[in-house]
Design an enzyme around this catalytic site. Structure first.
Site, mmCIF file in Angstrom:
data_model
loop_
_atom_site.group_PDB
_atom_site.id
_atom_site.type_symbol
_atom_site.label_atom_id
_atom_site.label_comp_id
_atom_site.label_asym_id
_atom_site.label_seq_id
_atom_site.Cartn_x
_atom_site.Cartn_y
_atom_site.Cartn_z
ATOM 1 N N THR A 27 0.846 -1.190 0.000
ATOM 2 C CA THR A 27 0.000 0.000 0.000
ATOM 3 C C THR A 27 0.878 1.236 0.000
ATOM 4 O OG1 THR A 27 -1.762 -1.128 1.135
ATOM 5 C CG2 THR A 27 -1.651 1.251 1.451
ATOM 6 N N HIS A 176 -6.031 -11.399 -1.054
ATOM 7 C CA HIS A 176 -5.344 -11.040 0.193
ATOM 8 C C HIS A 176 -6.075 -11.709 1.362
ATOM 9 C CE1 HIS A 176 -3.010 -9.059 3.085
ATOM 10 N NE2 HIS A 176 -3.151 -7.796 2.740
ATOM 11 N N ASN A 179 -2.451 -11.057 6.906
ATOM 12 C CA ASN A 179 -2.199 -9.794 7.628
ATOM 13 C C ASN A 179 -3.382 -9.245 8.422
ATOM 14 O OD1 ASN A 179 0.169 -10.230 6.387
ATOM 15 N ND2 ASN A 179 0.180 -8.409 5.097
ATOM 16 N N TYR A 181 -6.543 -9.074 7.805
ATOM 17 C CA TYR A 181 -7.681 -8.453 7.113
ATOM 18 C C TYR A 181 -8.847 -9.449 7.022
ATOM 19 C CZ TYR A 181 -4.429 -4.687 6.410
ATOM 20 O OH TYR A 181 -3.543 -3.665 6.638
ATOM 21 N N ARG A 228 -2.666 -15.166 -0.766
ATOM 22 C CA ARG A 228 -1.661 -14.797 0.241
ATOM 23 C C ARG A 228 -2.151 -15.136 1.645
ATOM 24 N NH1 ARG A 228 1.857 -9.297 1.752
ATOM 25 N NH2 ARG A 228 3.751 -10.517 1.605
ATOM 26 N N ASN A 235 0.176 -10.899 17.520
ATOM 27 C CA ASN A 235 0.394 -9.579 18.157
ATOM 28 C C ASN A 235 0.736 -8.509 17.134
ATOM 29 O OD1 ASN A 235 -0.275 -10.243 20.700
ATOM 30 N ND2 ASN A 235 1.838 -10.448 21.469
ATOM 31 N N GLY A 300 11.524 -10.213 5.104
ATOM 32 C CA GLY A 300 12.877 -10.079 5.639
ATOM 33 C C GLY A 300 13.974 -10.739 4.826
#
Ligand SMILES: Cc1cc2nc3c(=O)[nH]c(=O)nc-3n(C[C@H](O)[C@H](O)[C@H](O)COP(=O)(O)O)c2cc1C
Length: 364
Positions: A27, A176, A179, A181, A228, A235, A300
């Site tokens: 985003t 999506h 995450n 959502y 995804r 957390n 990462g």
């Protein structure tokens, strides 16, 4: 030229990728126009990164109700669909491929984004997270529990947006379901306490994803659909792991084998979950044996660790997020083993070209 497997062309089924590098969906809040249309500024941004094997667009909302951030683009209206054509054309002109990430934020939203009405979610439970509105990040509220009719309408919103994505020239779509959502809110016991066919058992909690996939069959080939997931999200994004979370994701991943998808996109944990009961600490390693198709991994990774995860057989492609924000020529930099530009976090969600289209390429 480097001989890293990460940088070599790759074919999965009939689909050819220039390398095994994807740009992760991010985003960037540059669609601050009436209608939340894609813009020329966005076309430049994506085209600049077109030498990735695959670009995945920023989260793009499937309806007005799906919004949880200001200034994000949509793909539910005819006008929005038209506006994306300049983006897909710009990427294709550079020999790239682009999928659009279809997004519904569910309870990770705020009434300020919905004319004062409550955001929709599986259950009326406040995630105690933050949503991004005109005044910046603010606290979320208790959302409205979706009716069955609203769930069915949401499935159709994904179908409509997938059809629009094909019309707009996208090479595919990514659902999506990560995450924290909407879809992940259904998957998770701490956000879904429904007692109907969308809550309770693992099958029920995963139902909305499979109903969505099934609805897509009339508008797009499954070989152009990715999903995804972020199974060990904890957390973060209003989400906490519970004893069924991993089992729910295992059920989903195994069932996705039946669809012949373009790919399954997984992320390693966003937070340190080494001490968290029920968590999986190595997501790619854990899920690889359960999935037969193209597995993309994210979170990462560096040039070296991205190459290694493929060499080790734990993934087929690697998605890079932040490194692509600040390095439009990331693929080239990996080829030359050149240093990377640092990303400026203060401009991740701002509105201008600063921190968007002004990161220098090598030699500039
Ligand atoms: C500015 C920003 C925006 C993001 N927006 C999205 C998004 O729209 N959809 C999504 O699935 N993930 C989003 N993410 C998560 C990234 O796709 C990715 O998972 C994360 O950056 C970790 O990968 P990295 O370590 O390579 O950066 C976003 C991340 C950043 C930094």
């Amino acid at each position: 030229m480097s001989d890293l497997i990460l940088l070599k062309p790759y074919t999965f089924q009939t689909e050819k990728y220039n390398n095994r590098i994807a740009m992760a969906p991010m985003t960037r809040s540059r669609a601050g126009n009436e209608g939340n249309l894609a813009t020329e500024q966005m076309a430049i941004y994506y085209a600049d990164r077109a030498d990735a094997g695959l670009l995945i667009s920023e989260g793009t909302v499937v309806s007005k109700k799906a919004v949880g951030f200001i200034n994000v683009p949509g793909i539910y209206s005819q006008e929005q669909t038209e506006s994306w054509k300049q983006v897909t054309k710009a990427v294709h002109d550079k020999g790239g491929k682009i999928f659009v990430q279809l997004w519904h934020t569910g309870r990770l939203s705020h009434p300020d984004l919905h004319n004062g009405e409550l955001p929709h979610a599986p259950s009326a439970i406040d995630p105690h997270a933050q949503a991004y509105v005109e005044s910046g990040f603010i606290d979320t509220v208790t959302p409205k529990e979706m009716t069955i009719g609203e769930i069915k309408a949401t499935v159709l919103d994904f179908k409509n947006s997938a059809k629009n994505a094909v019309d707009a020239g996208f090479d595919g779509i990514e659902i999506h379901a990560a995450n924290g959502y909407l879809f992940q809110q259904f998957f998770t016991g701490t956000s879904n306490v429904r007692t109907d066919e969308y809550g309770g058992s693992i099958e029920n909690k995963a139902r909305i994803l499979f109903e969505t996939l099934d609805a897509l069959k009339d508008v797009i080939s499954y070989s152009r659909v990715g999903v995804r997931l972020n199974p060990s999200l904890h957390n973060a994004q209003g989400t906490t792991l519970d004893k069924d979370t991993i089992a729910t994701h295992e059920y989903i991943v195994k069932r996705l084998n039946d669809y012949g998808l373009a790919y399954l996109h997984l992320t390693e944990p966003f937070t340190d979950v080494s001490e968290v009961p029920y968590a999986v600490t190595e997501v790619a390693k854990h899920f690889r044996p359960m999935y037969n198709g193209l597995l993309m991994i994210n979170k990462g990774f560096t040039r070296e660790t991205g190459n290694k995860v493929i060499e080790d057989g734990d993934a087929d492609m690697v998605a890079y997020g932040v490194p692509f924000i600040s390095n439009p020529d990331l693929v080239k930099r990996f080829e030359l083993n050149a240093p990377l530009n640092e990303a400026d976090r203060s401009t991740f969600y701002t509105f201008t070209d600063k921190g968007y289209n002004d990161y220098p390429k090598l030699g500039e």
